[in-house]
Design a protein around this motif. Structure first.
Motif, mmCIF file in Angstrom:
data_model
loop_
_atom_site.group_PDB
_atom_site.id
_atom_site.type_symbol
_atom_site.label_atom_id
_atom_site.label_comp_id
_atom_site.label_asym_id
_atom_site.label_seq_id
_atom_site.Cartn_x
_atom_site.Cartn_y
_atom_site.Cartn_z
ATOM 1 N N LYS A 232 0.826 -1.206 0.000
ATOM 2 C CA LYS A 232 0.000 0.000 0.000
ATOM 3 C C LYS A 232 0.864 1.261 0.000
ATOM 4 N N VAL A 233 1.949 1.239 0.776
ATOM 5 C CA VAL A 233 2.863 2.381 0.783
ATOM 6 C C VAL A 233 3.481 2.575 -0.593
ATOM 7 N N ALA A 234 3.933 1.475 -1.200
ATOM 8 C CA ALA A 234 4.547 1.560 -2.533
ATOM 9 C C ALA A 234 3.576 2.154 -3.550
ATOM 10 N N GLN A 235 2.311 1.787 -3.436
ATOM 11 C CA GLN A 235 1.303 2.324 -4.355
ATOM 12 C C GLN A 235 1.204 3.844 -4.216
ATOM 13 N N HIS A 236 1.152 4.327 -2.983
ATOM 14 C CA HIS A 236 1.046 5.777 -2.749
ATOM 15 C C HIS A 236 2.318 6.500 -3.218
ATOM 16 N N VAL A 237 3.469 5.928 -2.920
ATOM 17 C CA VAL A 237 4.742 6.574 -3.238
ATOM 18 C C VAL A 237 4.961 6.609 -4.749
ATOM 19 N N ARG A 238 4.686 5.497 -5.415
ATOM 20 C CA ARG A 238 4.887 5.464 -6.877
ATOM 21 C C ARG A 238 3.912 6.388 -7.595
#
Length: 439
Positions: A232-238
């Motif tokens: 979920k963090v990777a989705q927001h960051v990307r």
């Protein structure tokens, strides 16, 4: 038996005279002088044996003969920089990449975890064109200037303000953190905090280059992120134009037991953009690596600046790295981490039932934390008691450390050859010590 050059008191005197005063030693009130080590055991100048429960650098065991032999043999032949062709470099890169997802295919070899994480930031800045870094509260990523700025574990000790281009998100600690074990979806809740941080950064005109996190927080108190958090963090960051850096310096190379890399605990659908590694990679030899995607590597090349590291990837380091991988496989040390780590965790859980000082047991494989508290409801950190425990264990010749923001988490991260008998001994002594502590 190794001999000592100076008496212990002379060594202490010379250390104080010639070594920087901020370079601290374990057990400063009565430091231990170690003259040799083998497997999971260390020996002082009197040849007294200590059980090493904390040394995740000597990953396959102190002074492992195959690792020592590999380094010595290569040193007799050649050691030079990586601007010359040498098979050890490409052979090791190939072996290392085989343990990772296919898209993580390009290696940069350096000499320490700090160097690896510093280079990872450079890759992120170049690839994204952005500058801001999101890190986790209580994180530690290294000692160089770029990393101290993203290591709240260090700068919080001095009450220094965080760097203007770096922000930290709440540690995904479901025992002591903002969202705890009774929360219906702590992974999403903690990830939403990162999303909020990104939105606030954008509102100030800032742009996120990367989110960096230890796959399991070590200095932060043996924190195990809830499954799904990294995805979920990777989705927001990307979505914000940034990339995800997984710091495996402390926990990689099979320590978690079920997987070779701790980021894989999150699930097969999570792949970082960059992985950094160090400490266990060379079993004590100064060696580390950054692995990334072809796209990130090509972007770094497009800057027009060559990258060269004098000692990174030299033939001796790569020979040692290959030997470490061989030993992990031949001695089934990842399997041992799973079996012995599970056994240790169960012993500690039984201990928790008898001792109210133990608030939480958490970990994976041979990466285990025991959080001591004065009150189960308030979860008041038992900092003094934790320090008492590690000093009393030292008197019993068992080496353990306490860490976390309140220094109340006992940390197990021993060499991977740690046995069930070692676990029995350590837990037995902890049991005896906790029985005698009044609080």
């Amino acid at each position: 038996m190794a001999s000592e050059v100076f008496s212990k008191q002379k060594t202490i005197y010379l250390r104080k005279k010639h070594i920087g005063p901020s370079c601290k030693v374990f057990f400063s009130h009565d430091p231990i002088k170690i003259v040799r080590a083998k497997g999971q055991y260390m020996y002082n100048e009197k040849n007294e044996q200590y059980l090493d429960c904390i040394n995740n650098v000597a990953h396959v065991g102190h002074s492992h003969p195959e690792v020592v032999s590999a380094g010595a043999k290569q040193m007799e032949l050649l050691n030079t920089n990586s601007r010359f062709l040498h098979d050890n470099l490409v052979q090791y890169a190939q072996r290392l990449q085989a343990t990772l997802p296919e898209k993580l295919s390009v290696c940069y070899f350096v000499n320490s975890g700090s160097e690896a994480n510093d280079l990872a930031l450079r890759l992120a800045w170049q690839y994204t064109g952005h500058k801001d870094i999101i890190t986790l509260d209580n994180a530690y990523h290294g000692h160089v200037s770029s990393l101290i700025n993203i290591s709240p574990y260090k700068f919080h000790q001095l009450a220094q303000p965080e760097h203007s281009q770096h922000v930290h998100a709440p540690s995904p600690d479901i025992y002591r953190g903002k969202y705890r074990e009774d929360h219906p979806d702590p992974a999403t809740a903690y990830a939403d905090d990162v999303k909020d941080i990104i939105e606030k950064a954008h509102a100030k005109g800032c742009k996120i280059a990367a989110f960096i996190a230890e796959s399991l927080q070590s200095c932060g108190g043996q924190v195990i992120p809830p499954v799904g958090y990294f995805q979920k963090v990777a989705q927001h960051v990307r979505k914000a134009g940034g990339i995800f850096i997984a710091d495996e310096v402390q926990v990689g190379f099979g320590r978690v037991g079920t997987h070779f890399w701790a980021f894989q605990l999150q699930g097969e659908d999570f792949i970082p953009d960059i992985v950094t590694m160090g400490k266990p990679i060379g079993n004590g030899h100064p060696m580390s690596c950054v692995v990334t995607t072809r796209e990130v590597a090509e972007s770094f090349m497009s800057s027009g600046m060559d990258y060269f590291n004098t000692f990174g990837g030299n033939p001796v380091s790569c020979a040692i790295g290959l030997a470490v991988l061989d030993v992990i496989e031949k001695e089934d040390l990842q399997g041992n981490a799973l079996r012995v780590g599970g056994y240790l965790t169960e012993l500690l859980k039984k201990l928790k039932e008898r001792h109210p000082l133990i608030g939480d047991i958490r970990g994976r494989g041979l990466f285990v934390g025991v959080e001591l508290v004065k009150d189960w409801i308030k979860r008041t950190p038992a900092t003094a008691e934790a320090q008492d425990v590690i000093y009393r264990l030292k008197d019993q010749r068992i080496l353990l450390s306490a860490d976390g923001p309140h220094r109340n988490v006992l940390k197990f991260k021993p060499p991977m050859c740690f046995s069930t008998a070692d676990a029995d001994l350590a837990v037995e002594k902890i049991d005896q010590i906790l029985t005698g502590i009044k609080f």
